[in-house]
Each structure stands twice: as structure tokens, then as C-alpha cells.
Design an enzyme around this catalytic site. Sequence first.
Site, PDB file in Angstrom:
ATOM      1  N   GLU A 246      25.663  25.429  51.899  1.00 62.47           N
ATOM      2  CA  GLU A 246      25.092  26.527  52.675  1.00 62.47           C
ATOM      3  C   GLU A 246      23.600  26.230  52.791  1.00 62.47           C
ATOM      4  OE1 GLU A 246      23.392  30.849  52.949  1.00 62.47           O
ATOM      5  OE2 GLU A 246      23.508  29.743  51.085  1.00 62.47           O
TER       6      GLU A 246
ATOM      7  N   ASP B  44      25.946  27.591  47.192  1.00 61.43           N
ATOM      8  CA  ASP B  44      25.071  28.625  47.727  1.00 61.43           C
ATOM      9  C   ASP B  44      23.605  28.198  47.697  1.00 61.43           C
ATOM     10  OD1 ASP B  44      24.606  31.501  48.528  1.00 61.43           O
ATOM     11  OD2 ASP B  44      23.494  31.473  46.639  1.00 61.43           O
TER      12      ASP B  44
END
EC number: 2.4.1.18
Length: 645
Positions: A352, A309
Amino acid sequence: MSVINCEEVKRDEFHTEKYYESYNIFGAHIVTEDEMRGVRFTVWAPHAKAMSVVGDFNEWDYEQHKMLQVTEEGIWSLFIPHIEEREIYKYAIETMAGDVIFKADPYAVYAEVRPNTASVVFDIKGYEWNDKNWSRKKKKKSVYKEAMTVYELHFGSWKKKEDGTLYSYREMAEELIPYVVEHQFTHIEIMPLVEHPYDRSWGYQGTGYYAATSRFGTPYDLMHFVDECHKYGIGVILDWVPGHFCKDAHGLYLFDGTPTYEYKDKDVQENPVWGTVNFDLGKREVRNFLISNALFWMRYFHIDGFRVDAVANMLYWNKEGQEQSNEHAVSFLRELNEAVFAEDEDFLMTAEDSTAWPLVTAPTYEGGLGFNYKWNMGWMNDVLKYMECAPEYRKYIHDKMTFSLLYTYSENFILPLSHDEVVHGKKSLLNKMPGDYWDKFAQLRLLYGYFFTHPGKKLLFMGGEFGQFDEWKDLEDLDWNLHDFEMHRYMHDYFKELIALYKRSKPLWQLDHSREGFQWIDANNNEQSIFSFIRQGDKQEDALVVVCNFTKATYENYKVGVPDFEYYNEILNSDAEQYGGSGQVNKKRLKTIQEPYHNQTAHVEITIPPFGVSILRPVKTRKGSKKQDGSKTKVRSNVTSRGKR
């Protein structure tokens, strides 16, 4: 894996060297010492004045079980006899300022159910796995040249019981896995399952990186869930957050009264966007904590991949007005990926990342960050902006749909239609579509058709498969009652047929990461907002022609240049009546016309449906025909350069 006696640990192994089994040193381990069974507690708190273990066993009295400092750099340890599994505990830390603070164990593998915050003694080593067949099958196939469809979900809001309570890990195995198998998804991607205090952080603001959240059961229950996924051929990807953590008092923040896991410099410590603090990725102990954690999830939970993330937040310092790269993060990510792929070369490491940082999915020895996949955020943003535009104005932003093909082979991409785009007032995918009720469904079918035929692996957030009308509500489950409505049933049927077609059609995935796998037929018809292209497999005959119409107009006898095969069949039309469309389909076999068109040596004439995608497959190669120019050009494949490490 044996627990290491802390008094025998050379301090260089944790404090100054790469040490990726730190979970064997730290935490609470059930052991026998001097013929007495008990628990050894070990923690790193470099600036603590004194440390104790507290719990129900000593009535939370921090004077009773004082810990011994075993390294100058701040490792503390204590063996307490006669403590058993499921005891709750915390560390009582006397700070240099003279305060006593109570902290959960950073290496605890289990925790109390929120709102309680204590750690729980748990023996994690006893689960018996049954997924050897899965491991063998995974090694036989290269994900780079296989179909990959990922179902992204939030564990707490996919489905709830009638009384509103959560399904456990084991119950979710019974509910979710058959659903995923029915839809032919190859993987599930679960939003973070580390222990976290606040439900609405969705797990992205963690306190217990080694503890699978107890909201849904024990670590063994999660292992069972993963085991069952593997039994049915489903890979499990976890969202993992190595960039920042929450500031709750019982967690990692100011762990010993001073910045321990986070940066000391306030300018780079604070993350004002999320109200969190950033890990100090330049500190060896923090790197060992995080990389050990990644390997811990791989070894103990048999996880098949991580979606890492907020990589953009890691790559750049968040000082106001600065765009300077964070070299600590760059070197950490490279070290992380090297360690992960040394453990499992078939693992999925997905970044990401919304930036244009180069070589994200290139190996570290080529100067890359070492991931093997990256979310294509640019594609997602451009395509959704285009789809939200009124159809009559789409011709003015035509490039939104073509731009991705200028860079799609620069990385190994996953196309994400993710949770981020269907929350916080952004509307659901269905409700983003302009127009009336029928128009919305037609355009969502069109979007999915384009999604599954564009190069790149696929990811869809839960609810999109049946056209969830409301945006994601994280405290509620999906609107399963929508299946009572005809258009949602049509949408669901269409999605299942589309994903089945994708999986059985090699041209749609075999050359995802090679320029040989895609060729525009017509990328320039902005006036009619029609796009046509070829997807190509390894063999010349493995080719599909895709035509997408992003307006409501219907066109008869529309010419499309095609590779020179004798006949074509339409194998999918999103406007078919069984999917809720108007029925403007091409039922008959299409005979090629031997006249050049669209830089092809032949063409077909087809009906173009409103807001429709039509997929054509060649039936028979014309005898003596020559290969289309450019249809199998020799270009260095990203699979070779980025697939192996």
C-alpha cells in the site's frame, strides 16, 4: 517445530544474524524439562535491570519468579513447572531507573479479550489442516494471468448479531464464506487481526503481533476460518503493519523502559499523524521479530498474502521538511520479500504505497523492493475525483481518466476501491456520485464497469457491492436492510453479473500486466466524455470492446472503431432495465461496417446509454482478414520481469 532451549542459542543467531524462527525461542512454550511439564518463558529486554513472570499463579508477585539473563544482549528466560494452558501472565520489568513496569509478551500467540491486556499461554501447534487440495491448485495457476477479485472487509463490522455482539471466527466462516462464494470473489482481504486494544484503530495499532485478536475467538478458531475459506477456493489476505505500533503502556512501546522496538531518535521515532511510534528497522532483533512474524502467519495460519500497510511512511523519514529515504526500511522490505518468497513463491505481497518509488514490484535482484503487487492509489484518487465532478465539467479534467494508462505497466497493480475512501466524511462510493437518486446508481454502475475493464486486479471494500448509501461506520454493521429497496437490489444484481462476466472473460485479466492487453480506440473525446478501448487476451479472437459514457446524454448510431471481426454482440450494458437503467441497450447483433474509424479498419454503430458502459464481444472473424495493427504488438511483459522471483 520444536522449542529451542535458550541457553543453547548462540547470540549471533538472533542479535546479529538473520533468524526467522524467533517465535520458537521467545514467548511462552509448554514443554517438559527434567521430567516436569510446565512453561518456558523467554523475552528480549536489553536494558532491563531485572525480569519476572507474573500471573494468577503467583498472585502477580514479581518477587517470586525471577528470570535468568541468558545473553549479554538481553535475552531472559525461565521455566516454571506445573503451569497449564490458558494461564494469563505478563512480564514484570525492573527498569534501569528502578521502576517496575508490566508488559504483555511480544511473542504471545493469544491474549485476554480487551479491555484486559494480559497474555495467555496457548499451545498453537495442534490444529489439523485440511487444505492440501487448495495448496496444490494454487501452485498450478499463476495469479498474474488469472482473474483476481478481492473483497476487503473489517471483521467486526461486516455483520453483527441482533444484540450487537460480534460474530466469532467460526460463525463468520458460516456467514461470510457463502456470501463471498456467491459473489465469485477469489480472495478476501481482512483488516488487521493482530491483537490491539482500541477497536477504532481497526487493528492498525497493534500490541500483539503474534496473537490473533481474541475478540473473535482462539487461534484455532481463526485457523478453522482460513481452512474453510480454502475449502471453498477463497484465498485469505491479511493487512499487516510492520512500520509502526501503538503506545499503549502494556505493549511494545518503551518495552524495558527504553526504546527497544522503536527508534531511539525522537525525530524519527514518533509518528504524529497516527500517534504511534515507528519500528527501528535498522535493528537486527526488530527485523527478526517482524520477518519471523510474517513467516509465522504463513506457517501457522496458512495465510495466502499480506497487504503491507503504510509503505510510504516506511520509505521516507518523517522528519519535518525532509523527503530523505529511509535506507533501513528499503533494505528491510527487500529482506522481508526475499524471505517470504523463499517460503512460498505463490504468496501475494501487496504494497500500500502512494509514492512514485520506482520498481516496487520488481524483484530485488533487479533493484526492486520485491513485492509482487502494489495498490494503484493514483488510479483510485484520479478516478474518484473525476466521478465526484459534475458531469458537465468532466470534460475539463478528462486526463484524470487517461493518465493511469501512462504508468499502469510500470508495476503489477491492484485497483483498490478501499475502506480509506468511504470513511471520515469522504462519503460512500454511491453517495460520491453527483446528481439525483437515479443518477447516483447509474454512475456507480458506470464506475464499476470501468473498474472491471481497466487493466489491473480488483479490490472492493464491503458494502460497495450493493450500493451502501452511508459511509462506513466501523462500530455498526453494513446496512443490510438496503436490500429491501429496489435500486439496491438492482445494483447488487448488476455487480454479481459484472464480476461473473469479468471472471469468464480472459481479455479482462489474461494480459493485465502486459501492454498487449490494452489499446485505446478513442481516448480524446473530452467534449462528450466518452472513452473507448480494447481489452485483449492471449488469442486474437479473445478481444472485448468497451465504451464508457460519463455524461447523461444518449447517443444513437454512435460510431466506434473496432478490430475487423464480422459481427459483435453487446454482452453487458449497465443501462439495462434489469439493473435499474433506462433500457438504452443494443439488443441486435452488430454488423461491422468496412470503413476505417478511430485508427481501426472497421467500425460499428451503437446506441450509447446515459451514464453507461457497453461491452462488445466479437462473434466471428472475417475470413481472410488481417490482424489489426498494434493489436498484438510484441512488448516485454511485466509478468515475465516481475512475476517470477
